[in-house]
Write a protein that holds these residues in place. Structure first.
Motif, PDB file in Angstrom:
ATOM      1  N   VAL A   1       0.335  -0.719  -0.117  1.00 58.79           N
ATOM      2  CA  VAL A   1       0.408   0.144   0.081  1.00 58.79           C
ATOM      3  C   VAL A   1       0.852   1.347  -0.115  1.00 58.79           C
ATOM      4  CG1 VAL A   1      -1.786  -1.599   1.298  1.00 58.79           C
ATOM      5  CG2 VAL A   1      -0.274  -0.073   2.642  1.00 58.79           C
ATOM      6  N   PRO A   2       0.112   2.265  -0.450  1.00 60.55           N
ATOM      7  CA  PRO A   2       1.068   3.640  -0.194  1.00 60.55           C
ATOM      8  C   PRO A   2       1.682   4.080   1.131  1.00 60.55           C
ATOM      9  CG  PRO A   2      -0.629   3.696  -2.052  1.00 60.55           C
ATOM     10  CD  PRO A   2      -0.855   2.688  -1.079  1.00 60.55           C
ATOM     11  N   ALA A   3       2.534   5.493   0.841  1.00 56.83           N
ATOM     12  CA  ALA A   3       2.796   5.283   2.818  1.00 56.83           C
ATOM     13  C   ALA A   3       1.821   5.755   3.133  1.00 56.83           C
ATOM     14  CB  ALA A   3       3.837   6.004   2.823  1.00 56.83           C
ATOM     15  N   ALA A   4       0.935   6.600   2.246  1.00 55.74           N
ATOM     16  CA  ALA A   4      -0.094   7.878   2.954  1.00 55.74           C
ATOM     17  C   ALA A   4      -1.218   6.523   3.712  1.00 55.74           C
ATOM     18  CB  ALA A   4      -0.384   8.628   2.312  1.00 55.74           C
ATOM     19  N   GLN A   5      -1.256   5.265   3.325  1.00 57.65           N
ATOM     20  CA  GLN A   5      -2.494   4.364   3.117  1.00 57.65           C
ATOM     21  C   GLN A   5      -1.812   3.675   4.446  1.00 57.65           C
ATOM     22  OE1 GLN A   5      -4.362   2.728   0.089  1.00 57.65           O
ATOM     23  NE2 GLN A   5      -4.295   5.162  -1.211  1.00 57.65           N
ATOM     24  N   ALA A   6      -1.071   3.460   4.630  1.00 62.68           N
ATOM     25  CA  ALA A   6      -0.275   2.139   5.814  1.00 62.68           C
ATOM     26  C   ALA A   6      -0.851   2.787   7.296  1.00 62.68           C
ATOM     27  CB  ALA A   6       0.868   2.731   5.945  1.00 62.68           C
ATOM     28  N   ILE A   7      -1.103   1.313   7.702  1.00 66.64           N
ATOM     29  CA  ILE A   7      -2.415   1.098   9.031  1.00 66.64           C
ATOM     30  C   ILE A   7      -0.756   1.986  10.234  1.00 66.64           C
ATOM     31  CG2 ILE A   7      -2.147   0.058  10.956  1.00 66.64           C
ATOM     32  CD1 ILE A   7      -1.815  -2.357   8.753  1.00 66.64           C
ATOM     33  N   ALA A   8      -1.957   2.929  10.718  1.00 67.22           N
ATOM     34  CA  ALA A   8      -1.540   4.067  11.154  1.00 67.22           C
ATOM     35  C   ALA A   8      -1.475   3.421  13.018  1.00 67.22           C
ATOM     36  CB  ALA A   8      -2.960   5.301  11.793  1.00 67.22           C
ATOM     37  N   ASP A   9      -1.788   2.730  13.351  1.00 65.03           N
ATOM     38  CA  ASP A   9      -1.496   1.969  14.492  1.00 65.03           C
ATOM     39  C   ASP A   9      -1.451   0.720  15.000  1.00 65.03           C
ATOM     40  OD1 ASP A   9      -3.727   2.267  13.770  1.00 65.03           O
ATOM     41  OD2 ASP A   9      -4.763   2.550  15.724  1.00 65.03           O
ATOM     42  N   PRO A  10      -0.433   0.175  14.134  1.00 64.16           N
ATOM     43  CA  PRO A  10      -0.292  -1.377  13.941  1.00 64.16           C
ATOM     44  C   PRO A  10       0.135  -1.735  15.272  1.00 64.16           C
ATOM     45  CG  PRO A  10       1.503  -0.117  13.430  1.00 64.16           C
ATOM     46  CD  PRO A  10       0.191   0.525  13.046  1.00 64.16           C
ATOM     47  N   ASP A  11      -0.399  -3.061  15.467  1.00 57.98           N
ATOM     48  CA  ASP A  11       0.285  -3.941  16.275  1.00 57.98           C
ATOM     49  C   ASP A  11       1.372  -4.468  16.649  1.00 57.98           C
ATOM     50  OD1 ASP A  11      -2.532  -3.918  18.452  1.00 57.98           O
ATOM     51  OD2 ASP A  11      -2.982  -4.959  16.133  1.00 57.98           O
ATOM     52  N   LEU A  12       1.904  -4.916  15.334  1.00 55.44           N
ATOM     53  CA  LEU A  12       3.140  -4.791  15.140  1.00 55.44           C
ATOM     54  C   LEU A  12       4.168  -4.446  14.022  1.00 55.44           C
ATOM     55  CD1 LEU A  12       5.771  -6.404  16.064  1.00 55.44           C
ATOM     56  CD2 LEU A  12       5.363  -8.521  14.786  1.00 55.44           C
ATOM     57  N   VAL A  13       5.226  -3.711  14.288  1.00 56.23           N
ATOM     58  CA  VAL A  13       5.742  -3.239  13.222  1.00 56.23           C
ATOM     59  C   VAL A  13       7.218  -3.793  12.782  1.00 56.23           C
ATOM     60  CG1 VAL A  13       7.057  -1.092  11.844  1.00 56.23           C
ATOM     61  CG2 VAL A  13       4.973  -1.121  13.260  1.00 56.23           C
ATOM     62  N   LEU A  14       7.241  -4.595  11.206  1.00 55.01           N
ATOM     63  CA  LEU A  14       8.483  -5.028  11.544  1.00 55.01           C
ATOM     64  C   LEU A  14       9.563  -4.584   9.963  1.00 55.01           C
ATOM     65  CD1 LEU A  14       6.767  -7.992  11.385  1.00 55.01           C
ATOM     66  CD2 LEU A  14       8.733  -8.615  11.307  1.00 55.01           C
ATOM     67  N   CYS A  15      10.559  -4.123   9.904  1.00 55.02           N
ATOM     68  CA  CYS A  15      11.664  -3.410   9.515  1.00 55.02           C
ATOM     69  C   CYS A  15      12.791  -4.208   8.514  1.00 55.02           C
ATOM     70  CB  CYS A  15      11.719  -2.163  10.020  1.00 55.02           C
ATOM     71  SG  CYS A  15      11.135  -1.192  11.073  1.00 55.02           S
ATOM     72  N   PHE A  16      12.475  -3.919   7.577  1.00 50.73           N
ATOM     73  CA  PHE A  16      13.433  -4.589   6.681  1.00 50.73           C
ATOM     74  C   PHE A  16      14.642  -4.186   5.676  1.00 50.73           C
ATOM     75  CE2 PHE A  16       9.506  -7.024   6.791  1.00 50.73           C
ATOM     76  CZ  PHE A  16      10.009  -8.919   7.393  1.00 50.73           C
ATOM     77  N   ASP A  17      15.912  -3.904   6.052  1.00 53.05           N
ATOM     78  CA  ASP A  17      17.031  -3.958   4.924  1.00 53.05           C
ATOM     79  C   ASP A  17      16.879  -2.590   5.202  1.00 53.05           C
ATOM     80  OD1 ASP A  17      18.609  -4.723   3.204  1.00 53.05           O
ATOM     81  OD2 ASP A  17      17.647  -3.421   1.556  1.00 53.05           O
ATOM     82  N   ALA A  18      16.287  -1.685   5.997  1.00 53.62           N
ATOM     83  CA  ALA A  18      17.196  -0.520   6.548  1.00 53.62           C
ATOM     84  C   ALA A  18      17.956  -0.303   7.961  1.00 53.62           C
ATOM     85  CB  ALA A  18      16.043   0.363   6.877  1.00 53.62           C
ATOM     86  N   ALA A  19      19.381   0.745   7.144  1.00 54.29           N
ATOM     87  CA  ALA A  19      20.018   0.674   8.958  1.00 54.29           C
ATOM     88  C   ALA A  19      20.014   1.389   9.464  1.00 54.29           C
ATOM     89  CB  ALA A  19      21.979   0.713   7.435  1.00 54.29           C
ATOM     90  N   SER A  20      18.915   2.568   9.220  1.00 54.54           N
ATOM     91  CA  SER A  20      18.692   3.813   9.194  1.00 54.54           C
ATOM     92  C   SER A  20      17.725   4.099   9.816  1.00 54.54           C
ATOM     93  CB  SER A  20      19.722   4.643  10.086  1.00 54.54           C
ATOM     94  OG  SER A  20      19.345   5.405   8.755  1.00 54.54           O
ATOM     95  N   GLU A  21      16.305   4.870  11.270  1.00 56.01           N
ATOM     96  CA  GLU A  21      15.362   5.751  10.892  1.00 56.01           C
ATOM     97  C   GLU A  21      15.608   6.345   9.826  1.00 56.01           C
ATOM     98  OE1 GLU A  21      15.681   6.825  14.501  1.00 56.01           O
ATOM     99  OE2 GLU A  21      13.980   5.469  15.165  1.00 56.01           O
ATOM    100  N   SER A  22      16.466   6.870   9.067  1.00 56.96           N
ATOM    101  CA  SER A  22      16.206   7.934   8.481  1.00 56.96           C
ATOM    102  C   SER A  22      15.887   6.796   6.509  1.00 56.96           C
ATOM    103  CB  SER A  22      17.100   8.577   7.674  1.00 56.96           C
ATOM    104  OG  SER A  22      18.605   7.969   7.737  1.00 56.96           O
ATOM    105  N   ARG A  23      15.681   6.431   6.339  1.00 54.06           N
ATOM    106  CA  ARG A  23      16.068   5.775   5.708  1.00 54.06           C
ATOM    107  C   ARG A  23      14.419   4.987   5.778  1.00 54.06           C
ATOM    108  NH1 ARG A  23      18.102   5.025   1.472  1.00 54.06           N
ATOM    109  NH2 ARG A  23      17.987   2.797   0.876  1.00 54.06           N
ATOM    110  N   LEU A  24      13.449   5.266   6.580  1.00 49.01           N
ATOM    111  CA  LEU A  24      12.111   5.216   6.676  1.00 49.01           C
ATOM    112  C   LEU A  24      11.296   6.021   6.647  1.00 49.01           C
ATOM    113  CD1 LEU A  24      12.045   2.591   9.772  1.00 49.01           C
ATOM    114  CD2 LEU A  24      11.799   1.822   7.665  1.00 49.01           C
ATOM    115  N   GLY A  25      11.679   6.921   6.757  1.00 48.84           N
ATOM    116  CA  GLY A  25      11.172   8.555   6.168  1.00 48.84           C
ATOM    117  C   GLY A  25       9.832   9.170   6.755  1.00 48.84           C
ATOM    118  N   ASP A  26       9.080   8.567   6.605  1.00 49.92           N
ATOM    119  CA  ASP A  26       7.809   9.401   7.390  1.00 49.92           C
ATOM    120  C   ASP A  26       7.026   8.594   8.274  1.00 49.92           C
ATOM    121  OD1 ASP A  26       7.749  12.500   6.096  1.00 49.92           O
ATOM    122  OD2 ASP A  26       6.499  12.148   5.182  1.00 49.92           O
TER     123      ASP A  26
END
Length: 350
Positions: A86-111
Motif C-alpha cells: 500500500v502507499p505510505a499514506a495509506q499504511a496502518i496508523a496504529d499497528p500491533d506489530l511493526v517489522l522493518c526490512f533492510d533499513a540501516a537507520s531510521e532515516s531510511r524509513l522517511g515519514d
C-alpha cells in the motif's frame, strides 16, 4: 541444535523475543511491514516473502509499504505478494506489530518512522552500520542479505517454504550477492539458494527478468552516462577511484525512471585501474543518491557513514548535496581514512 550467533549478530534471546512478538499477536492483530526508501531486490523480496509467511500463519490484517513514491521498479513487478503493498499514506496508523526490512537507520524509513513509537518493532537487517533503532534487533552483519535473516525467522516460526515465499527470498538473495558473485557468497548462501530452488522456482526465468531485461532507452542512457566516467588513479592512496553521474535531465531525455540506474554501478566497478567505484544519481536540486563499491582495499561503509549514510565494507551509499563534482570530491577526501590494513585484525574481514 541452535546455530551459534555470528559475531555482532542476533543472540538466542533476540530470536526468542522476535518469535514471541509474532506469536503473541492478538486475534485480528494488525501488522505493518516497512522497507527502506527506493527499495531494491533485497528490501522488497525480504519484506514480501516474510509477509507471505505471516499469511501462512493466519495473519490477515497485514500491509507492506515503503516511504516515497509508491513505485515498484519494473524488474520486481512480477514478485509474489505485491498485493500486500500500500502507499505510505495509506499504511496502518496504529499497528500491533511493526517489522522493518533492510533499513540501516531510521532515516531510511522517511515519514513511516513514527510507526516505531506506536507498536513493538522488529528490525531485520544485515548492514554493519545499522544504528540499532527499534525494539528487537535481528541484525546480522555476516548475512549476505536481509533475506537470510528473514528466512531464519520464518524457520523459527515454523513456516514452510512454498514457491511464492521462495521466489521473493531468492530474488532478494540473488540481487544482494550480485547473482552469487560477491564476497559474501558463502557455502551457507548456496545452501539457502538450494532450499529455495527445491520448491520448484525457475532461476533462469527469474534471472532474465531481474538482471537481463532493460528498456532500450535505458541502454542509450547507460551509454551516455558511461561516456562521462572519470578515472582518478591517485585516489584512495593510489588504489584509484572511478566514478560517473546521471542527472534528472538524462533520465527525462531517454524517457527512463530512476530505478534503471541501479545496475549501472556494475558497469563502472569493472574498471581494472580503480578499487573504488561510484555512481552519483541526481534525486533533486543539488541532491544526489550515491552508490559506492570497493574491491577490497577500501572500506566504503566508513566513507558512507562519514558522509551521512551507511552500508557494508564493499558496498555502501549516502545522500550527497551540492554539484556532482562536489559530491565526488567529498568522497575522495574520505577515501584515505577508509583504507583497509590487512595486518590489522578485523579490518580485512567482512
Amino acid at each position: 541444535m541452535a546455530e551459534p550467533p555470528a559475531p555482532g549478530g542476533p543472540t538466542e534471546e533476540d530470536w526468542a523475543a522476535a518469535v514471541a512478538a509474532v506469536r503473541s499477536l492478538p486475534a485480528g492483530g494488525r501488522v505493518l511491514l516497512i522497507c527502506h526508501v527506493n527499495p531494491d531486490g533485497d528490501a522488497l523480496g525480504s519484506m514480501l516473502g516474510f509477509g507471505l509467511g505471516l499469511r501462512r500463519l493466519g495473519v490477515r490484517q497485514l500491509q507492506a509499504t515503503f516511504p516515497g513514491p509508491p513505485e515498484v521498479p519494473e524488474p520486481f513487478r512480477a514478485l509474489p505478494g505485491l498485493d500486500l503493498l500500500v502507499p505510505a499514506a495509506q499504511a496502518i496508523a496504529d499497528p500491533d506489530l511493526v517489522l522493518c526490512f533492510d533499513a540501516a537507520s531510521e532515516s531510511r524509513l522517511g515519514d513511516l518512522v513514527d510507526r516505531l513509537d506506536r507498536a513493538p518493532a522488529i528490525v531485520l537487517d544485515h548492514h554493519a552500520s545499522n544504528t540499532r533503532f527499534g525494539g528487537i534487533h535481528l541484525v546480522d552483519p555476516a548475512a549476505a542479505a536481509t533475506s537470510v535473516v528473514a528466512e531464519r525467522l520464518l524457520t523459527r516460526l515454523g513456516v514452510p517454504l512454498d514457491q511464492e515465499i521462495a521466489e521473493c527470498l531468492y530474488v532478494a538473495l540473488a540481487t544482494d550477492t550480485g547473482s552469487f558473485r560477491f564476497d559474501m557468497t558463502t557455502p551457507a548462501v548456496h545452501e539457502m539458494a538450494a532450499r529455495l530452488l527445491a520448491t520448484g522456482i525457475r532461476p533462469g526465468e527469474i534471472s532474465r527478468r531481474i538482471f537481463d531485461t532493460r528498456p532500450f532507452g535505458a541502454i542509450r542512457l547507460y551509454g551516455e552516462v558511461l561516456s562521462r566516467t572519470t578515472l582518478d588513479p591517485a585516489a584512495a592512496g593510489g588504489h584509484g577511484m572511478v566514478w560517473t553521474y546521471a542527472t534528472q535531465d538524462d533520465l527525462a531525455r531517454h524517457g527512463q525512471r530512476p530505478y534503471v540506474l541501479e545496475p549501472l554501478i556494475d558497469s563502472v566497478r569493472c574498471a581494472a585501474e580503480a578499487d573504488v567505484s561510484c555512481v552519483v544519481k541526481q534525486t533533486g536540486t543539488r541532491e544526489w543518491a550515491v552508490s559506492m563499491r570497493s574491491k577490497g582495499a577500501v572500506d566504503v561503509s566508513r566513507v558512507a557513514v562519514a558522509l551521512g549514510g551507511g552500508g557494508h565494507r564493499l558496498a555502501a551509499g549516502f545522500t550527497g548535496r551540492g554539484t556532482a563534482h562536489e559530491v565526488a570530491a567529498a568522497i575522495r577526501d574520505e577515501l584515505d581514512t577508509a583504507l583497509i590494513d590487512p595486518e590489522v585484525p578485523g579490518q580485512a574481514g567482512v
